[in-house]
Every structure is written in structure tokens, then in C-alpha cells.
Enzyme design. Structure first.
Site, PDB file in Angstrom:
ATOM      1  N   CYS A 129       1.002  -1.147  -0.231  1.00 51.25           N
ATOM      2  CA  CYS A 129       0.234  -0.178   0.267  1.00 51.25           C
ATOM      3  C   CYS A 129       1.112   1.091   0.025  1.00 51.25           C
ATOM      4  CB  CYS A 129      -1.069  -0.179   1.249  1.00 51.25           C
ATOM      5  SG  CYS A 129      -1.756  -1.013   0.970  1.00 51.25           S
TER       6      CYS A 129
ATOM      7  N   HIS B 235      -1.813   8.780   4.823  1.00 50.41           N
ATOM      8  CA  HIS B 235      -2.145   7.566   3.913  1.00 50.41           C
ATOM      9  C   HIS B 235      -3.785   6.925   4.636  1.00 50.41           C
ATOM     10  CE1 HIS B 235      -1.706   3.586   2.929  1.00 50.41           C
ATOM     11  NE2 HIS B 235      -1.703   2.663   4.070  1.00 50.41           N
TER      12      HIS B 235
ATOM     13  N   HIS C 194      -9.303   2.882  -0.392  1.00 53.71           N
ATOM     14  CA  HIS C 194      -8.203   2.121  -0.434  1.00 53.71           C
ATOM     15  C   HIS C 194      -7.793   1.138  -1.495  1.00 53.71           C
ATOM     16  CE1 HIS C 194      -4.301   1.243   0.913  1.00 53.71           C
ATOM     17  NE2 HIS C 194      -4.542   0.590   1.919  1.00 53.71           N
TER      18      HIS C 194
END
Lengths: 414, 365
Positions: free
Chosen positions: A175, A306, A341
Site C-alpha cells: 500500500c 495514508h 483504498h
């Protein structure tokens, strides 16, 4: 350790700028539509249709409907590519076009392609597993089996654009992978070893990762609410963001539009836990990025977090930001509230969002926000975009495996 | 300007665990292929009848029982190799003496294929689609092995995972070289790994072209330690080789041989190396037409050198993403045995079915 500062370099041959974006996201395709989606606080959340969700109680995600890869993929047979490669190749084609370049221009130059990913072609892999269970291992679809390898997300871009003097790597650092990819392109272009770089990330939503996050209790029932007291987790998303990097000298010489400048980046590893982020290490990564960019914390105008919307991430990341920036950190937003995400594409799409924010003078909001968690002591710019004059923006990417990557972007001022 | 130096290496290979085992096996030239019928740990129906396996590689026996219950095979191979390279046992708990200056760069196809499909399989076979063993979830991410190594050995520097097919090992040398050149690390451990599982064997079996039949799969991990040379050149006596340069490309319409010739030519020209300085050539030598094209290019460039004498993965099987990392350590081994190697250059090439072409130039010390 001290890194060689990249910022403060005035030599146009060693400054790296962003001149083209390719964007596939659940809130907009292409830089203009994406910017409009960010500014209006659009949500990409909707019921998942790309895989069977029967048996799951919550089934929202930020998928891309109506994707037409053949509109962008001309030389390769789009139908023969996996969905993640379709995203990466289409976004790369769009980035080159957005930069006002013809692929033929790039063929004469030395290039780098770095594409981050979490799942690679796992959407295909899910289908292969289902077929294996139904028909046995000897009956696999050969055309799908042959396109699973993650290296294809980057190699296929070169093949589509006819680039041969190019280093193509896929960076599966989960990620944070998009930021890794941008950092690698930055170093290659800045050193003069590459004339241009096509960097970013791509992922297609898959059952494997949805189920994994679900099992960990991190999938939100309906919407993603980063930094909110009632946040319930993330929504998985998909798409790609590809950025064209070149030297300032090259961009000026061809009169290119410059979205933003890459000032530097930092990489480090928590070396602590496979899935839980470590505050001190996340903070250290931001410091490394600031040092590398030659930027002081007080010079940063905005942080793109994030910001997954999970309990663990948002508290740890907010605390890490305050440990670097003190009690009045820059406004800190999460575009995952809108895009979900998007895994390996996440920090690439967020870097594009940061650049568009710089270009157009606004801060994208953190949507779905009612009440900020007192443990997340940041101003997340709830729900509505605000006008802002942004000079320097920080983009955070954190990943399982403790892989942290932070990129700093600045406004290019002629 | 002197390039980064390879100062040490280790490997876990079908020749055994550690550098000495690889050196002994490589020198013997023996084949390591074994029948799979006796390998009880391999679950499910098998595509292959034989493979080149790391002998006796049972994770809990090699690394101990603590912290290894959920560890998959490729992570076990990487953790073992890095432990050998750092000459330490490490441990499942985060190190109390972490190292911010050492980076890890790992080449991979995409982590553990088996760990990924195991998760999907669980979602399709259990009563609820989310009844998954939580301990296995982190394994299904492509950077799991590199992240686990960081935990075991306290490596807090940059931690990167790279996928470029057979070129992955060479690509990690380049990534590591850039980390050193930009001051992002003082030491880089770089290499690549591939595991053998029945799931990988099926995927490979269905992928193979008609010209690639007869491939025997292998597995293992090879890692080198890379650091920048001292400014005054002193204290570099431990160096085994200097990385003069890495060039890469993608196969275009002219095909593999022409593409590789260009990539090797670029590498030599950019490093300022003349043909007469070349001591040895190492080919990735995949089965089938790609391998023939690679040899054709090397024959055109270095016809008098026999590329098959070095680093050919025939003896350890097709190690996939680890192929070019094994070429590096095989070249270092061969250099020790050659009176003609010191001061001269080895050319390592790789070609991949997905188009990646690579060339690394190493000057032997």
C-alpha cells in the site's frame, strides 16, 4: 542517517517535475475529472460487482464501472491483459498524452517505468482458484495463467508504447508502492540515468484482499471515515495513477505544462510488526523525506495522509505527524475517504491529488466526516474543499510489512 | 568513479543451505533434481514429477519453531539466506538493536503464489467466505518476505521488493546501487527468491509454451551485500567484485537477440568497458526460444567465450525470479577458481518471457 538533500538544487538538469498524469479512479477518469471529483468531495463507494460478495455482510467498495481499456490500449490486445495491467497500461498511455508527448518522442530517450502494486493480477488469480476447485488443476485457462506475473504491470506499458531502452520494474511493496515507484523514478531522472520516468501504481479489486481485510475487521460497512471518532475501517478500491517525470530542463525546453516538482522522498521500514504501523518509524520516514527534499517542517502546507480510516492507522499516523510537526501540524487530509483504498495505486493517486491541489489552489476534503477522534489531533478539512495557496505538500504511504514511503511535492515557480 | 562493491554473499539453493554448500555444489556441477513422489510436504495433485528442491528445507528445523508456524516457504528461504549473510540467527521478535543504515531489496515473481491462492481457496471452501486463518493474511502480500526479514534482523533502512521476471535479481542490483548513490543506505542486501510449491508448478505448467517443455523447476534464494567504496579506496580489500553498471531493456519488435545485443552494448558503452576486458559471460538460459535468442546475442558479442560455463541454472532448475541472483553468486564462485578473473569483467544477462532484458557488469577483484 543524513541523505543527500535534493531540494534547493537550482540546476534545471537536476530538478524533477511532473508533466503528465494518467488517472483511473472511482471518482474520475483523467486529471481534469479527478480534480473536479476531489474538489467536490465525490464518493466512489458503491456495491461491489467485480467479484461475488455472497456471504459477506458488508459489500461496498470503490470500484470502477464502465472501464473501457481498448479506448487507451492500441498496440496490445487489451482483452489479453489482466485487469490491473489494463489499468496501468491505459493510465501510462494517458499520462504520456497528458504530457503532450508522442510515444515516438520517448523511444529516442532512455526511460524508467516503475509501477507499484499490492495485488498484481489477483483478480485473475481468484478466478483461477475457483476454476481449479471446480475442474481440477489440470484444467486451468492458459491465457489467464500466463498473465499473472506482477512484472507484466510495468513491462506491458513499455510494449504498448513501443519503448525498448527502458528499465521496467514492478514494485510490489503493497500500500506504499505508488510512492516507492515515484521515488525510484525521481532518483533515476535526477541522476541523469533516465531522461523520463513513468511511475505510479495500479490495482484491481479482488476477493482475496477484500476477504483478508474483512477477516481483520478493517472493512467499513458503508463508507470510509478517516480520523472520525466513529470510523469503522476502509473500503477497498481500484484504479491506477501514472505520473510522467522529467527534468525541469526538458520540460522547459519543450514548453510543457508543469503540475508540480518532486522535491524528494524518504523510505524506511518499521522492522516491528507485519501489519501494525509503528509511530516512531512512520515519523522517522517523514523526517527522511523532509531532509531529502531540503524542506523544513514549517514550510509544509498540507499533508495527504495514508489515512485508511482504520482505528490503528489513523491514531498512529496522527501521532507520528504531531511528533514531527509539533502541536499545530499542517492540515492533513485523506483522499481515501473518496477513492477508497486503492492499494498499490493509493499513494500514486494521492500524489496526483496533491499535485492537482497545488496546481488548482485547493485542499481536497476528508469526506464522510462528522466528529474528529480526539486521539487524531489534526485538522482533516472535513467534507468541503477549501481554497488554499499551496507551496509544499507531503504525501504519506504506509504498508503492511512496515514499508513506509513519503514523497514531498512542491509548486514550480518559474 | 568506482561503483558499489559486493563484499559478501550467501545462498539457500538446491545445493544446500549457505554459501559453502552452493560453492561446493556449483563446482561439482551435479544435478539436484529429485523425484517428487517422496516429498510428503507437497500437498495436492502435482504437475511435475521432479524438481530441484532445497534439500531438507523444513522451516521449523532450519529457523526454529518460534515465530515460524505461519511462515511460508519463500519467506523461510529469504529469512534463512539473510541470516547466513549477516552471520546471525536473528529471531521472531523485533531486534532491540535496529540498523537504520542497511537496506533490503528483494526480487520476486510476486511473493508466495501459494500464500495468495490459499486465501482465495479458504474464501471459497469454508462455511463463511471470511473464515481465513488471520496469521496467514500478511503472507498473501507481495512484500511479506522482505518485511519479515526486517523484523528478524532489525533492518530499518529502505525495504523494497522488485518484480521483473528473470531480470529481478539484476534489477535489485540496480535498485541497491541507486540507494547507495543517493545516500539512502550505507549497506544494501540485494537478491531474489523463488519457492517451489504445487501451486507454482501448476501455474508454470499451464504457462509453458511448446518450446519450453522439459523445464524442471527449482527454488532458492541468493543475496549479496553491497556497499559504496571507501572514498580513498582503502579498506576495500574485502570486496569480491565491483558493480560497473546495470542496463535494462524491453524486447521490441526486433526480438530478444537484437534487443539483448543493444542492452549489453549500452551497458559496455555506458561503463566504458572494452570487449577485451571481458573475462566471462553468464546467461539466464531459460528453456525454449528465449534462451536460444539469448545465446545467439551472446555468441554475436562474445563468440569466443562459452556462456554455458557460468551461472547457468540447469543444475538448480528454473528458479524463476531468483535466476539472475543465482547468476551473480555463481559468477563470484567461478571467479574464485579462475586465475584470469581478477581485474576483469563478467557480463551477466537475463531474458524474460514477459519482455524484460537485463545486463549487469561486474569487475572481479
Amino acid at each position: 542517517m543524513t541523505t543527500n538533500p535534493a531540494g534547493g538544487v537550482h540546476d534545471a538538469a537536476r530538478r524533477v517535475v511532473l508533466t503528465g498524469f494518467g488517472v483511473f479512479s472511482s471518482i474520475g477518469v483523467g486529471a481534469a475529472e479527478f480534480a473536479e471529483g476531489l474538489r467536490s468531495g465525490r464518493s466512489g463507494a458503491k456495491p461491489i460487482t467485480v467479484f461475488d460478495t455472497e456471504g459477506f455482510e458488508h459489500t461496498n467498495g470503490c470500484e470502477i464501472r464502465g472501464f473501457e481499456p481498448e479506448r487507451w490500449i492500441r498496440n496490445l490486445d487489451a482483452a489479453q491483459l489482466g485487469r490491473a495491467s489494463q489499468f496501468s497500461v491505459a493510465a501510462a498511455r494517458m499520462a504520456v498524452q497528458d504530457a503532450g508527448l508522442d510515444p515516438a518522442d520517448l523511444r529516442e530517450q532512455r526511460g524508467l517505468i516503475s509501477i507499484g502494486t499490492t495485488d498484481g493480477e489477483s483478480w485473475d488469480l481468484d478466478r483461477l482458484v475457483a476454476s481449479q476447485l471446480a475442474k481440477g488443476s489440470a484444467e486451468m485457462d492458459r491465457s489467464i495463467a500466463g498473465r499473472i506475473r506482477a512484472g507484466r504491470l510495468s513491462a506491458s506499458i513499455a510494449q504498448e508504447l513501443g519503448l525498448t531502452d527502458v528499465e521496467a520494474v514492478t514494485i510490489p511493496t503493497a500500500c506504499a508502492a505508488g510512492n516507492y515507484a515515484i521515488g525510484y523514478g525521481f532518483d533515476a531522472v535526477r541522476s541523469g540515468e533516465a531522461d523520463y520516468a513513468l511511475c505510479g501504481g495500479a490495482d484491481a479489486m479482488c476477493r482475496k484482499t477484500f476477504a483478508g481485510f474483512y477477516r481483520l475487521g478493517t472493512i467499513a460497512p458503508e463508507r470510509c471515515q478517516p480520523f472520525d471518532i466513529d470510523r469503522k475501517g476502509l473500503l477497498t478500491g481500484e484504479g491506477a495513477g501514472v505520473l510522467l517525470l522529467e527534468t525541469l530542463e526538458s520540460a522547459l525546453a519543450r514548453g510543457a505544462r508543469i503540475y508540480a516538482e518532486v522535491l524528494g522522498y524518504g523510505l524506511n521500514c518499521d522492522a516491528d510488526h507485519q501489519v501494525a504501523p509503528l509511530e516512531s518509524s512512520v515519523a522517522r520516514c517523514m523526517e527522511l523525506a523532509l531532509e531529502n527534499a531540503g524542506v523544513k517542517p514549517e514550510e509544509v502546507d498540507l499533508i495527504s495522509a495514508h489515512g485508511t480510516g482504520t482505528k490503528a492507522n489513523d491514531v498512529t499516523e496522527s501521532r507520528a505527524i504531531r511528533s514531527v510537526y509539533g502541536t499545530t501540524p499542517p492540515r492533513t487530509v485523506s483522499v481515501k475517504s473518496m477513492l477508497g483504498h486503492t492499494m498499490g495505486a493509493a499513494s500514486a493517486l494521492a500524489a496526483i491529488a496533491c499535485s492537482l491541489a497545488i496546481t488548482h489552489g485547493f485542499i481536497p476534503p476528508t469526506i464522510n466526516h462528522a466528529s474528529t477522534d480526539p486521539e487524531c489531533e489534526i485538522d482533516c478539512v472535513p467534507n468541503e474543499a477549501v481554497e488554499a495557496d499551496l507551496r509544499i505538500v507531503q504525501n504519506n504511504g504506509l504498508a503492511f510489512g512496515g514499508n513506509n514511503a513519503v514523497v514531498l511535492l512542491g509548486r514550480y515557480e518559474a | 568513479m568506482t561503483g558499489p562493491l559486493i563484499t559478501d554473499w550467501s545462498a539457500v539453493s538446491p545445493y544446500g543451505i549457505g554459501r559453502a554448500a552452493f560453492e561446493e555444489g556449483f563446482r561439482s556441477g551435479r544435478t539436484t533434481s529429485v523425484p517428487l513422489e517422496n516429498e510428503d510436504w507437497l500437498v495436492g495433485e502435482r504437475a511435475d514429477t521432479e524438481a530441484c528442491l532445497v534439500p531438507g528445507f523444513v522451516i521449523k528445523e532450519v529457523l526454529g519453531k518460534k515465530g515460524t508456524r505461519a511462515m511460508d516457504r519463500v519467506t523461510g528461504l529469504v529469512v534463512t539466506t539473510v541470516g547466513r549473510l549477516l552471520d546471525t540467527t536473528g529471531g521472531p521478535l523485533p531486534s532491540e538493536d535496529p540498523d537504520e543504515d542497511t537496506a533490503l531489496v528483494l526480487g520476486t515473481t510476486h511473493g508466495s503464489h501459494k500464500s495468495m491462492v490459499d486465501i482465495t481457496r479458504d474464501t471459497l471452501t469454508d462455511e463463511k467466505p471470511y473464515y481465513i486463518n488471520t496469521a496467514h493474511i500478511p503472507n498473501a502480500i507481495g512484500n511479506a518476505s522482505a518485511g519479515m526479514c526486517a523484523i528478524w534482523y532489525g533492518l530499518k533502512g529502505p525495504n523494497a521488493t522488485i518484480a521483473a521476471g528473470r531480470n529481478s535479481g539484476i534489477a535489485t542490483l540496480n535498485y541497491g546501487r541507486r540507494l547507495l548513490a543517493t545516500g539512502r543506505a550505507r549497506t544494501v542486501l540485494c537478491g531474489a527468491a523463488e519457492e517451489y510449491t504445487t501451486d507454482r508448478s501448476w501455474l508454470e505448467w499451464h504457462t509453458r509454451g511448446a518450446d519450453e517443455t522439459g523445464t524442471v523447476l527449482g527454488e532458492g534464494c541468493a543475496m549479496v551485500q553491497l556497499r559504496a567504496p571507501a572514498a580513498d579506496g582503502r579498506g576495500d580489500d574485502d570486496a569480491l567484485a565491483e558493480v560497473l553498471g546495470v542496463s535494462s531493456g524491453i524486447t521490441g519488435p526486433d526480438g530478444v537477440a537484437a534487443g539483448l545485443e543493444t542492452v549489453v552494448g549500452n551497458a559496455l558503452r555506458r561503463a566504458g568497458i572494452g570487449r577485451e576486458e571481458v573475462w566471462a559471460v553468464s546467461a539466464s538460459a531459460p528453456a525454449g526460444e528465449a534462451g536460444r535468442q539469448e545465446l545467439k546475442a551472446l555468441d554475436a558479442l562474445f563468440g569466443d567465450l562459452d556462456p554455458l560455463t557460468l551461472g547457468r541454472p540447469g543444475q538448480i532448475g528454473d528458479t524463476g525470479a531468483a535466476t539472475s541472483a543465482f547468476q551473480v553468486v555463481a559468477t563470484l564462485t567461478a571467479a574464485q577458481d579462475s586465475a584470469r578473473a581478477a581485474g576483469r569483467v563478467a557480463v551477466l544477462t537475463s531474458v524474460d518471457r514477459d519482455g524484460a532484458l537485463g545486463c549487469a557488469l561486474l569487475r572481479m577483484r
